[in-house]
Design an enzyme around this catalytic site. Structure first.
Site, PDB file in Angstrom:
ATOM      1  N   GLY A   1      -6.289  10.225   5.354  1.00  0.00           N
ATOM      2  CA  GLY A   1      -6.165  11.278   4.351  1.00  0.00           C
ATOM      3  C   GLY A   1      -5.440  12.509   4.850  1.00  0.00           C
ATOM      4  N   SER A   2      -4.514  12.333   5.777  1.00  0.00           N
ATOM      5  CA  SER A   2      -3.837  13.526   6.311  1.00  0.00           C
ATOM      6  C   SER A   2      -2.974  14.203   5.241  1.00  0.00           C
ATOM      7  CB  SER A   2      -3.023  13.192   7.562  1.00  0.00           C
ATOM      8  OG  SER A   2      -1.881  12.450   7.246  1.00  0.00           O
ATOM      9  N   ASN A   3      -2.393  13.425   4.335  1.00  0.00           N
ATOM     10  CA  ASN A   3      -1.622  14.036   3.242  1.00  0.00           C
ATOM     11  C   ASN A   3      -2.540  14.811   2.303  1.00  0.00           C
ATOM     12  OD1 ASN A   3       1.387  13.443   3.113  1.00  0.00           O
ATOM     13  ND2 ASN A   3       0.567  11.470   3.756  1.00  0.00           N
TER      14      ASN A   3
ATOM     15  N   LYS B   1      -4.632   0.482  -2.806  1.00  0.00           N
ATOM     16  CA  LYS B   1      -4.762  -0.421  -3.949  1.00  0.00           C
ATOM     17  C   LYS B   1      -3.699  -0.148  -5.007  1.00  0.00           C
ATOM     18  CE  LYS B   1      -8.564  -2.400  -2.606  1.00  0.00           C
ATOM     19  NZ  LYS B   1      -8.565  -3.819  -2.245  1.00  0.00           N
TER      20      LYS B   1
ATOM     21  N   ASN C   1       3.179   9.428  -6.086  1.00  0.00           N
ATOM     22  CA  ASN C   1       2.899   8.684  -4.845  1.00  0.00           C
ATOM     23  C   ASN C   1       3.859   9.159  -3.760  1.00  0.00           C
ATOM     24  OD1 ASN C   1       1.732   6.612  -3.173  1.00  0.00           O
ATOM     25  ND2 ASN C   1       3.587   5.411  -3.479  1.00  0.00           N
TER      26      ASN C   1
ATOM     27  N   HIS D   1       5.793   7.837  -0.207  1.00  0.00           N
ATOM     28  CA  HIS D   1       6.117   6.651   0.581  1.00  0.00           C
ATOM     29  C   HIS D   1       6.895   7.075   1.823  1.00  0.00           C
ATOM     30  CE1 HIS D   1       6.759   2.405   1.281  1.00  0.00           C
ATOM     31  NE2 HIS D   1       8.001   2.706   1.605  1.00  0.00           N
TER      32      HIS D   1
ATOM     33  N   ASP E   1       6.567   1.109  -5.946  1.00  0.00           N
ATOM     34  CA  ASP E   1       7.550   2.055  -5.397  1.00  0.00           C
ATOM     35  C   ASP E   1       8.858   2.083  -6.192  1.00  0.00           C
ATOM     36  OD1 ASP E   1       5.736   2.541  -3.330  1.00  0.00           O
ATOM     37  OD2 ASP E   1       6.616   1.035  -2.020  1.00  0.00           O
TER      38      ASP E   1
ATOM     39  N   GLU F   1       6.097  14.475   5.435  1.00  0.00           N
ATOM     40  CA  GLU F   1       5.276  14.181   4.251  1.00  0.00           C
ATOM     41  C   GLU F   1       4.347  15.343   3.917  1.00  0.00           C
ATOM     42  OE1 GLU F   1       3.333  10.327   4.067  1.00  0.00           O
ATOM     43  OE2 GLU F   1       4.671   9.562   5.595  1.00  0.00           O
TER      44      GLU F   1
HETATM   45  C1  GRF Z   1       1.456   7.899   4.457  1.00  0.00           C
HETATM   46  O1  GRF Z   1       2.403   7.494   5.389  1.00  0.00           O
HETATM   47  C2  GRF Z   1       1.984   7.718   3.060  1.00  0.00           C
HETATM   48  O2  GRF Z   1       3.356   7.889   2.957  1.00  0.00           O
HETATM   49  C3  GRF Z   1       1.620   6.302   2.744  1.00  0.00           C
HETATM   50  O3  GRF Z   1       0.372   6.103   3.369  1.00  0.00           O
HETATM   51  C4  GRF Z   1       0.230   6.987   4.479  1.00  0.00           C
HETATM   52  C5  GRF Z   1      -1.040   7.733   4.283  1.00  0.00           C
HETATM   53  O4  GRF Z   1      -1.392   8.512   5.388  1.00  0.00           O
HETATM   54  N1  GRF Z   1       1.610   6.061   1.330  1.00  0.00           N
HETATM   55  P1  GRF Z   1      -2.583   9.542   5.304  1.00  0.00           P
HETATM   56  O5  GRF Z   1      -3.854   8.797   4.913  1.00  0.00           O
HETATM   57  O6  GRF Z   1      -2.235  10.595   4.294  1.00  0.00           O
HETATM   58  O7  GRF Z   1      -2.690  10.110   6.689  1.00  0.00           O
END
Ligand code: GRF
Length: 193
Positions: free
Chosen positions: A12-14, A91, A107, A109, A150, A179
């Protein structure tokens, strides 16, 4: 104010980067009302709870697509969600849900779509393939989610270099850094549309 639900499956770093940017007022006009994970194991759940955001674990196990979309829609309605932010959610969303939220699901990617995306391209595999193909540049893409994998309209892309001695792990870290900025910028852009 737009309510967002962030869907995760992993670290969940994003999600964390988005929430931090909201806390620091780098993005305004959005409120994270729910962090939903496909598994109890997602590291990000703890962070979300500590940030005062409601969390939910929603497993697809034993459910058909109809039950999955109905279950998710019930949850999203409960929180009056305007936008769904997929952040490493492993999912596939059922078609009914995608149709209902068309233009309101984002989303991220870790490649420059249309390159290195689609079924099977997730995790380290994406970066391994970029290196294998001898690319000198890669990056990240935020896009709208449609019924394909995608394939939805691109909102923002940013590039970074691929160096000759990069391992997939090193490259993954470089792309993740992009990201963490790009996703918040894309959310701000979509909210203003
Ligand atoms: C990221 O690389 C994102 O682009 C992809 O899954 C990864 C998720 O990483 N869809 P995180 O859980 O946000 O660290």
């Amino acid at each position: 104010m737009k309510n967002i639900a962030i869907f995760i499956s992993g670290s969940g770093s994003n999600m964390k980067a988005i929430v931090e940017n909201i806390k620091q007022n780098k993005i305004t006009g959005v409120k994270p009302v729910l962090v939903l994970s496909s598994t109890v194991k997602a590291g990000g759940l703890e962070y979300a709870k500590n940030s005062g955001i409601d969390t939910a674990v929603f497993s697809y196990k034993g459910l058909n697509p109809e039950q999955i979309s109905d279950g998710l829609i019930t949850l999203l309605n409960k929180y009056d969600v305007d936008f769904i932010i997929l952040a490493g959610f492993i999912k596939i969303l059922p078609e009914k849900l995608v149709k209902k939220y068309k233009g309101r699901i984002l989303n991220i990617h870790p490649s420059l779509i249309p390159k290195f995306c689609g079924k099977g391209f997730y995790g380290l595999k994406v970066h391994e393939e970029v290196i294998k193909a001898g690319e000198t540049e890669t990056g990240a893409t935020v896009h709208f989610v449609d019924e394909g994998v995608d394939t939805g309209e691109i909102i923002l892309q940013r590039t970074c270099p691929v160096y000759q001695d990069d391992s997939a792990e090193v490259l993954q870290k470089r792309v993740l850094k992009i990201e963490h900025e790009l996703y918040s910028e894309a959310i701000a852009k979509v909210i203003e549309l």
